[in-house]
Design a protein around this motif. Structure first.
Motif, PDB file in Angstrom:
ATOM      1  N   GLN A 102      43.747  31.594  51.589  1.00 16.48           N
ATOM      2  CA  GLN A 102      44.558  32.643  50.872  1.00 16.48           C
ATOM      3  C   GLN A 102      46.014  32.085  50.669  1.00 16.48           C
ATOM      4  N   LEU A 103      46.421  31.353  51.212  1.00 10.11           N
ATOM      5  CA  LEU A 103      47.642  30.871  51.420  1.00 10.11           C
ATOM      6  C   LEU A 103      48.092  29.034  51.337  1.00 10.11           C
ATOM      7  N   GLN A 104      48.602  28.531  50.503  1.00 12.34           N
ATOM      8  CA  GLN A 104      48.833  27.270  50.627  1.00 12.34           C
ATOM      9  C   GLN A 104      50.233  26.930  50.205  1.00 12.34           C
ATOM     10  N   THR A 105      50.940  25.983  50.945  1.00 14.37           N
ATOM     11  CA  THR A 105      52.293  25.577  50.590  1.00 14.37           C
ATOM     12  C   THR A 105      52.283  24.228  49.718  1.00 14.37           C
ATOM     13  N   SER A 106      53.256  23.968  49.037  1.00 15.23           N
ATOM     14  CA  SER A 106      53.331  22.813  48.371  1.00 15.23           C
ATOM     15  C   SER A 106      54.838  22.320  48.419  1.00 15.23           C
ATOM     16  N   ALA A 107      55.077  21.007  48.227  1.00 18.58           N
ATOM     17  CA  ALA A 107      56.466  20.685  48.419  1.00 18.58           C
ATOM     18  C   ALA A 107      57.349  20.970  46.981  1.00 18.58           C
ATOM     19  N   ALA A 108      58.733  21.347  47.433  1.00 17.31           N
ATOM     20  CA  ALA A 108      59.588  21.928  46.295  1.00 17.31           C
ATOM     21  C   ALA A 108      60.414  20.759  45.822  1.00 17.31           C
ATOM     22  N   ARG A 126      61.369  27.349  48.366  1.00 14.03           N
ATOM     23  CA  ARG A 126      59.848  27.134  48.968  1.00 14.03           C
ATOM     24  C   ARG A 126      58.868  27.526  48.197  1.00 14.03           C
ATOM     25  N   ASN A 127      57.885  26.613  48.042  1.00 17.22           N
ATOM     26  CA  ASN A 127      56.848  26.653  47.156  1.00 17.22           C
ATOM     27  C   ASN A 127      55.627  27.139  47.730  1.00 17.22           C
ATOM     28  N   LEU A 128      54.868  28.426  47.179  1.00 16.47           N
ATOM     29  CA  LEU A 128      53.576  28.816  47.701  1.00 16.47           C
ATOM     30  C   LEU A 128      52.567  28.806  46.631  1.00 16.47           C
ATOM     31  N   ILE A 129      51.582  28.619  47.014  1.00 16.27           N
ATOM     32  CA  ILE A 129      50.228  28.776  46.098  1.00 16.27           C
ATOM     33  C   ILE A 129      49.439  29.820  46.548  1.00 16.27           C
ATOM     34  N   LEU A 130      49.259  31.061  45.759  1.00 16.50           N
ATOM     35  CA  LEU A 130      48.651  32.089  46.374  1.00 16.50           C
ATOM     36  C   LEU A 130      47.496  32.467  45.740  1.00 16.50           C
ATOM     37  N   ARG A 131      46.642  33.183  46.176  1.00 14.72           N
ATOM     38  CA  ARG A 131      45.266  33.652  45.826  1.00 14.72           C
ATOM     39  C   ARG A 131      44.900  34.997  45.465  1.00 14.72           C
ATOM     40  N   ARG A 132      44.724  35.894  44.778  1.00 11.62           N
ATOM     41  CA  ARG A 132      44.285  37.145  44.612  1.00 11.62           C
ATOM     42  C   ARG A 132      43.257  37.520  44.040  1.00 11.62           C
ATOM     43  N   VAL A 166      29.050  28.975  46.159  1.00 14.39           N
ATOM     44  CA  VAL A 166      28.701  28.543  47.517  1.00 14.39           C
ATOM     45  C   VAL A 166      29.961  27.559  47.971  1.00 14.39           C
ATOM     46  N   GLY A 167      30.380  27.548  49.244  1.00 14.46           N
ATOM     47  CA  GLY A 167      31.395  26.446  49.867  1.00 14.46           C
ATOM     48  C   GLY A 167      32.725  26.874  49.382  1.00 14.46           C
ATOM     49  N   ALA A 168      33.703  26.192  49.883  1.00 13.60           N
ATOM     50  CA  ALA A 168      35.125  26.526  49.864  1.00 13.60           C
ATOM     51  C   ALA A 168      35.456  26.628  48.247  1.00 13.60           C
ATOM     52  N   SER A 169      34.921  25.883  47.313  1.00 17.99           N
ATOM     53  CA  SER A 169      35.343  25.698  46.033  1.00 17.99           C
ATOM     54  C   SER A 169      34.994  26.929  45.341  1.00 17.99           C
ATOM     55  N   ALA A 170      34.222  27.940  45.777  1.00 21.77           N
ATOM     56  CA  ALA A 170      33.820  29.314  45.194  1.00 21.77           C
ATOM     57  C   ALA A 170      35.292  30.154  45.004  1.00 21.77           C
ATOM     58  N   SER A 171      36.089  29.956  45.598  1.00 24.67           N
ATOM     59  CA  SER A 171      37.363  30.624  45.514  1.00 24.67           C
ATOM     60  C   SER A 171      37.871  30.544  44.054  1.00 24.67           C
ATOM     61  N   ALA A 172      37.613  29.259  43.513  1.00 23.92           N
ATOM     62  CA  ALA A 172      38.258  28.813  42.439  1.00 23.92           C
ATOM     63  C   ALA A 172      37.823  30.007  41.039  1.00 23.92           C
ATOM     64  N   PHE A 173      36.499  30.451  41.336  1.00 22.83           N
ATOM     65  CA  PHE A 173      36.142  31.506  40.473  1.00 22.83           C
ATOM     66  C   PHE A 173      36.374  32.862  40.830  1.00 22.83           C
ATOM     67  N   TYR A 174      36.425  33.075  42.024  1.00 21.03           N
ATOM     68  CA  TYR A 174      36.337  34.469  42.728  1.00 21.03           C
ATOM     69  C   TYR A 174      37.845  34.997  42.914  1.00 21.03           C
ATOM     70  N   THR A 175      38.840  33.959  42.606  1.00 20.16           N
ATOM     71  CA  THR A 175      40.251  34.442  42.812  1.00 20.16           C
ATOM     72  C   THR A 175      40.908  33.951  41.823  1.00 20.16           C
ATOM     73  N   GLU A 181      44.710  31.874  40.823  1.00 21.24           N
ATOM     74  CA  GLU A 181      45.751  31.392  41.547  1.00 21.24           C
ATOM     75  C   GLU A 181      46.973  31.752  40.942  1.00 21.24           C
ATOM     76  N   GLN A 182      48.147  31.728  41.867  1.00 23.16           N
ATOM     77  CA  GLN A 182      49.469  32.113  41.448  1.00 23.16           C
ATOM     78  C   GLN A 182      50.501  31.255  42.201  1.00 23.16           C
ATOM     79  N   ALA A 183      51.426  30.553  41.249  1.00 21.94           N
ATOM     80  CA  ALA A 183      52.384  29.610  41.841  1.00 21.94           C
ATOM     81  C   ALA A 183      53.819  30.601  42.128  1.00 21.94           C
ATOM     82  N   ALA A 184      54.252  30.762  43.185  1.00 20.03           N
ATOM     83  CA  ALA A 184      55.391  31.437  43.680  1.00 20.03           C
ATOM     84  C   ALA A 184      56.552  30.527  44.081  1.00 20.03           C
TER      85      ALA A 184
END
Length: 474
Positions: free
Chosen positions: A116-122, A128-134, A456-465, A467-470
């Protein structure tokens, strides 16, 4: 009549389902949603429920999804009977289908607490860079007739885990299982979060093109998938398409040929070959050709055709009359084109099930002489055999279709295994096993077998959410 949902959607056009083992037996009656008022009611309920559900913490969503799946498992016999009565597959397969869908769903319930939350280098100081999913919102799930429970579960579980609402459009041939799943969902989720909306395919495409949904997940044929994809493009909504396959297995060498053939045969004839992941082509080294044909033919002749509710049945009827005619016509065409009929190739009569859509398990040799046998999806209990001399030839035959869903190789040659992993143009690859996917692995295909994120699997989030860059500066 076992299932009566004529009043479920306010009294639209009514259609009936029939038992494919006994087509004169009416199994269910259902009312379509076919007007704007019915659609507006469905969408309003979904939007209200999704707004509420998206506020539930992800870990709690996963817990409630798990409780729902436990409830489904407790009702597995009821669901399995509904599948067999409308689809025709043996009861054991219907039961296993439902349990497989639940196992996949429990993995997705765990995913609700992850990713649900991933950090990325600034790139700048004091940022601080965050990658969010909603959640996306309200999604449309268009489901086929061959897996009336597993396919809705495969779409429902990630949708719910990631905070969405789901509207299920089941096949007109097999809606009962979806309605039972929705009834169970009412005990665990906000009212309207999971709904069943029977309607025609053209109407579903119109709703998609008009942008009424925030995404559409489709499982079915390439031809219909193209229409769904076009509608999604018109509505500028994301599409996840799981399409057909002409899946091949290369048998190059095997220390245990009987075990190899057991796996190949099971992967070919489960659900009467009416699976997108069914093996339909056996590409065998000429040294093993005779033994493989003989072994597969013996296994085909040992199957018992019958009513899926009968405990002795190992191969049920085909799902409906139109598909029954299609399989018969395709097989006849393959033989006319030059394929050799080894066994089967005819409709069958089963005592007590006269008029049922039964087709003999069929093995075709010399399939390279027939475009139908070697390249087209027949989607029935029909398996084609092609012989080869070299690894180059085997891999060329394997990839020589418009499809790219799944493939398998049986060999102890390290070099050939590495080539297979590098060169097989399929989304799912199996070495020394059949084409049964794990419940936590990505499921999808290449070429004309799929479009969009795998399910199925972890990659399903790519469709069901979404992605937002914060960027957080201080």
């Amino acid at each position: 009549m076992k299932f009566d949902y004529r009043n479920h959607n306010g009294g639209g056009n009514v259609f009936e389902t029939r038992n494919p083992a006994r087509p004169d037996e009416i199994v269910g009656a259902y009312a379509e949603v076919g007007d704007s008022a019915g659609v507006e009611a469905v969408l309003a309920a979904a939007a209200q429920a999704q707004a509420q559900w998206s506020e539930v913490p992800p870990v709690a969503r996963g817990d409630r999804l798990t409780a729902f799946l436990d409830d489904v498992i407790a009702n597995v016999e009821r669901i399995a009977e509904a599948i067999t009565l409308e689809q025709g597959k043996p009861l054991a397969e219907a039961r296993n289908e439902t349990l497989k869908g639940c196992a996949e769903g429990k993995f997705m319930a765990g995913e609700a607490a992850r990713q649900q939350l991933q950090t990325s280098a600034a790139a700048r100081p004091r940022v601080r860079n965050l990658i969010l999913r909603r959640p996306r919102g309200t999604l449309l799930a268009i489901c086929p007739w061959n897996f009336p429970a597993m396919t809705p579960l495969r779409k429902l579980c990630p949708a719910i885990a990631f905070g969405n609402a789901l509207v299920i459009k089941p096949s007109q041939f097999t809606p009962a299982a979806a309605f039972i799943l929705a009834e169970i969902a009412e005990r665990h989720f906000p009212a309207g979060l999971v709904q069943v909306m029977p309607c025609g395919g053209a109407f579903a495409s119109e709703l998609t093109a008009a942008g009424h949904f925030d995404g559409v997940s489709f499982t079915g044929s390439v031809a219909v998938g193209r229409k769904v994809g076009q509608a999604a493009a018109t509505g500028l909504v994301p599409a996840q398409l799981e399409l057909g396959g002409k899946n091949g297995v290369i048998i190059n060498d095997s220390a245990d040929l009987d075990s190899c053939l057991d796996q190949v045969f099971g992967a070919a004839f489960q659900t009467g070959g009416q699976r997108c992941t069914s093996l339909s082509r056996v590409i065998v080294h000429h040294d093993l050709h005779g033994a493989v044909v003989e072994g597969l033919a013996a296994r085909a002749r040992a199957l018992t055709l019958g009513d899926g509710l009968a405990p002795t049945t190992t191969l049920g009827p085909l799902c409906n009359a139109a598909h029954f005619d299609s399989v018969r016509a395709a097989t006849a065409r393959a033989v006319d084109e030059g394929a050799t009929l080894v066994t089967g190739g005819e409709s069958a009569t089963v005592a007590g099930c006269e008029g049922g859509y039964f087709y003999q398990p069929t093995l075709l040799d010399n399939a390279g002489a027939s475009t139908t046998a070697s390249r087209e999806e027949i989607f029935g209990p029909v398996l084609s055999v092609l012989a080869y001399d070299s690894a180059d030839q085997a891999l060329s035959i394997l990839n020589d279709t418009e499809y790219g869903l799944t493939s398998s190789l049986f060999s102890d040659s390290h070099a050939l295994i590495q080539r297979f992993l590098d060169e097989s143009r399929n989304g799912m690859l199996h070495v020394n096993n059949g084409t049964v996917p794990d419940v936590n692995m990505p499921f999808g295909g290449m070429k004309h077998s799929g479009l969009g994120a795998y399910s199925v699997g972890a990659s399903a989030s790519a469709f069901y959410t979404i992605e937002q860059a914060a960027y957080l500066a201080w």
